[in-house]
Design an enzyme around this catalytic site. Structure first.
Site, PDB file in Angstrom:
ATOM      1  N   GLU A  39       0.874  -1.186  -0.022  1.00 10.99           N
ATOM      2  CA  GLU A  39      -0.033  -0.107  -0.075  1.00 10.99           C
ATOM      3  C   GLU A  39       0.806   1.044  -0.018  1.00 10.99           C
ATOM      4  O   GLU A  39       1.960   1.244   0.585  1.00 10.99           O
ATOM      5  CB  GLU A  39      -1.029  -0.055   1.205  1.00 10.99           C
ATOM      6  CG  GLU A  39      -2.010  -1.111   1.137  1.00 10.99           C
ATOM      7  CD  GLU A  39      -2.914  -1.160   2.484  1.00 10.99           C
ATOM      8  OE1 GLU A  39      -2.875  -0.086   3.037  1.00 10.99           O
ATOM      9  OE2 GLU A  39      -3.729  -2.095   2.484  1.00 10.99           O
ATOM     10  N   HIS A  46      -8.314   0.948   1.697  1.00 11.93           N
ATOM     11  CA  HIS A  46      -8.236   0.966   3.177  1.00 11.93           C
ATOM     12  C   HIS A  46      -8.876   1.855   3.996  1.00 11.93           C
ATOM     13  O   HIS A  46      -8.567   2.794   4.542  1.00 11.93           O
ATOM     14  CB  HIS A  46      -6.626   1.174   3.638  1.00 11.93           C
ATOM     15  CG  HIS A  46      -6.297   0.532   4.719  1.00 11.93           C
ATOM     16  ND1 HIS A  46      -4.915   0.089   4.755  1.00 11.93           N
ATOM     17  CD2 HIS A  46      -6.899   0.403   5.979  1.00 11.93           C
ATOM     18  CE1 HIS A  46      -4.782  -0.342   6.162  1.00 11.93           C
ATOM     19  NE2 HIS A  46      -6.101  -0.409   6.581  1.00 11.93           N
TER      20      HIS A  46
END
Length: 532
Positions: free
Chosen positions: A264, A282
């Protein structure tokens, strides 16, 4: 006393920042500083606390310059951006806020499960495009389906509760889930292989550790029921993304909904644009309520610790409530003093530290007391050791720690006795806290005493013969050292005897040499204690 100073290096609500100020903590709110590693490293040494979200990276390099830092607190659950082992060695407590966004994250998992079951994102895009593909999007009901929950802790438990309310059959795999807790949640506790074989939906709610990494591996995905749907709102790395794509392409897995990814920010991923995959960036904790809750919680936790010593939601230190801190304060001091006494008496490597708690102290927060003992022992040879770093240092040195509780068995309502073991000997010291709140030594080498603890002390051992008191008193007087308290003890008439002098100032090495030269003492040892 100087006010503690906190740096907020990521975005936090103004209400949270104001909590610091209202509690009497000086705070600098620099929400973009976490992105500037060099500037953060230059100023971190000025702060007692650091409040962060995900942008700030608390690395070993940053901690090297944080000599004043006592606590790092993450507004959120994950602390992947904090080097916890390095913080522990530095003596810095690491906290998170595990409950502030629990409901939000659990609700997101439920939302993704609905989206996956009814193909809502694809149907939404198709309808916006002016198509009317009613027959294309054939979903499945959640009612009466089996949901497999991997990890039934705080967030997983909330998911279980919501799923039971949807009339799903919920099974859970969690090595720490008790049968009683499972019954309360209304779920069936199963082993992982059984969950994989039975579940129509699987949702992940475990932290990323060596044991949980790729818990949905290629091998385990092959064990799942054909047509299973998988949801992950916990941590990237819990499933093998390439293996999941292969299982989706083969039709074994009917769909997946992911809020987290192995890398990420996820700007490119093997699962992107797959027709049976729902993805979000997220967002598990991304609600107004959750962001506010974790911000307020982190401000309260840090303020409590810096002002009262209360420890909440720490990942490298036993939790100590404000009430416990108030009651245990004198006992934590005593534990540290006993450890320090033994540590200062020993130059050999320590093999084991055995700690006995008797009476009401045995019902207190023993992990916190243990750390005070260990810190006291090791700090005698390394002044940088503290409550946080002590267990790490002890483990590195291979020191065995044992703890024993027992009911009141002697004259005192409660006491702590510490025995340190080396290759050549064992040394033991016991102490208690009197009703005035002052710690006292009550036994050394099995000899009973009653000694007030002062910053500067002198410990001597000798045969029980006349003249020792006079010799010590005259020597201190000639060297202008005032004796605040003088305690004696002996094992029996004419046998081993000890003296413990509480002095107004540290005794000069020349005085120690003078006493040793008399030949009357087996040992003459100046001691120093950190007494508030």
């Amino acid at each position: 006393m100087a006010r503690p100073r906190v740096l907020v290096s990521d975005k936090l609500s103004e209400t949270a920042v104001q909590i610091f100020r209202d509690r009497g903590v000086d705070v600098d709110y620099l929400p973009d500083l976490g992105k500037d590693k060099e500037k953060l490293a230059r100023i971190i040494g000025d702060y007692d606390g650091l409040a962060i979200r995900s942008a700030t990276k608390v690395t070993e390099k940053l901690l090297a310059g944080a000599d004043r830092l006592k606590v790092v607190a993450r507004a959120g659950i994950g602390v992947d951006n904090v080097d916890i082992p390095a913080a522990s060695k530095k003596g810095v407590i690491v906290m998170n806020t595990p409950f502030g966004n629990s409901v939000t994250t659990a609700e997101h998992a439920i939302a993704l499960m609905f989206a996956l079951a009814r193909q809502i994102p694809e149907a939404n895009g198709s309808t916006h495009a002016g198509k009317w593909e009613k027959n294309r999007f054939m979903g499945v009901e959640l009612f009466n389906k089996t949901l497999g929950v991997i990890g039934a802790g705080n967030i997983g438990g909330i998911v279980c509760d919501r799923a039971v309310g949807l009339h799903m059959k919920v099974i859970a795999y969690d090595p720490f889930l008790s049968e009683e807790r499972a019954k309360t949640l209304g779920v069936t506790k199963v082993e992982l292989d059984e969950l994989l074989a039975r579940a129509d939906f699987i949702t992940l709610h475990v932290p990323l550790t060596d044991k949980t990494r790729n818990i949905l591996s290629r091998e385990n995905l092959a064990k799942t029921k054909k047509g299973v749907r998988i949801i992950n709102c916990a941590r990237g790395g819990l499933l093998d993304e390439a293996a999941l794509k292969d299982a989706l392409d083969a039709g074994h897995v009917a769909g997946a909904a992911l809020d987290v990814f192995e890398v990420e920010p996820a700007v490119d991923n093997v699962l992107f644009n797959h027709p049976n995959v729902v993805v979000t960036p997220h967002l598990g904790a991304s609600t107004t309520e959750a962001q506010e809750n974790v911000a307020l919680q982190v401000a309260e936790q840090m303020s409590d610790y810096l002002l009262t010593g209360a420890v909440q939601n720490a990942l490298n230190m036993p939790n100590v409530t404000a009430e416990e801190a108030a009651v245990m304060g004198p006992w934590i001091s005593l534990a540290g003093h006993i450890g320090s006494f033994i540590g200062q008496m020993t130059d050999e490597p320590v093999k084991a530290i055995n700690i006995l708690y008797d009476g009401r102290v045995a019902e207190m927060n023993l992990p916190a007391l243990n750390q005070a003992v260990i810190a006291g022992v090791l700090k005698a040879h390394n002044p940088d050791i503290n409550l946080v770093s002590a267990p790490v240092a002890a483990k590195d040195k291979g020191i065995q720690i044992s703890t024993t509780r027992q009911d009141k068995s002697g004259t005192f309502d409660a006491y702590i006795k510490v025995t340190m073991v080396t290759d050549s000997r064992e040394r033991s010291v016991a102490g208690t806290v009197f009703s005035d709140g002052k710690p006292r030594f009550i036994q050394i080498k099995g000899i009973n005493i009653d000694a007030e603890i002062g910053a500067h002390m002198l410990y001597t051992t000798n045969d029980d013969v006349p003249g020792i008191i006079g010799l010590l008193g005259m020597t201190m007087g000639k060297n202008n050292v005032n004796i605040a308290n003088f305690t004696l003890g002996r094992s029996a008439v004419g046998e081993d005897a000890i003296a413990l002098l509480y002095l107004d100032a540290q005794v000069d090495p020349k005085v120690v040499a003078t006493l040793e030269a008399t030949g009357m003492f087996q040992q003459v040892k100046p001691l120093r204690f950190d007494v508030a």
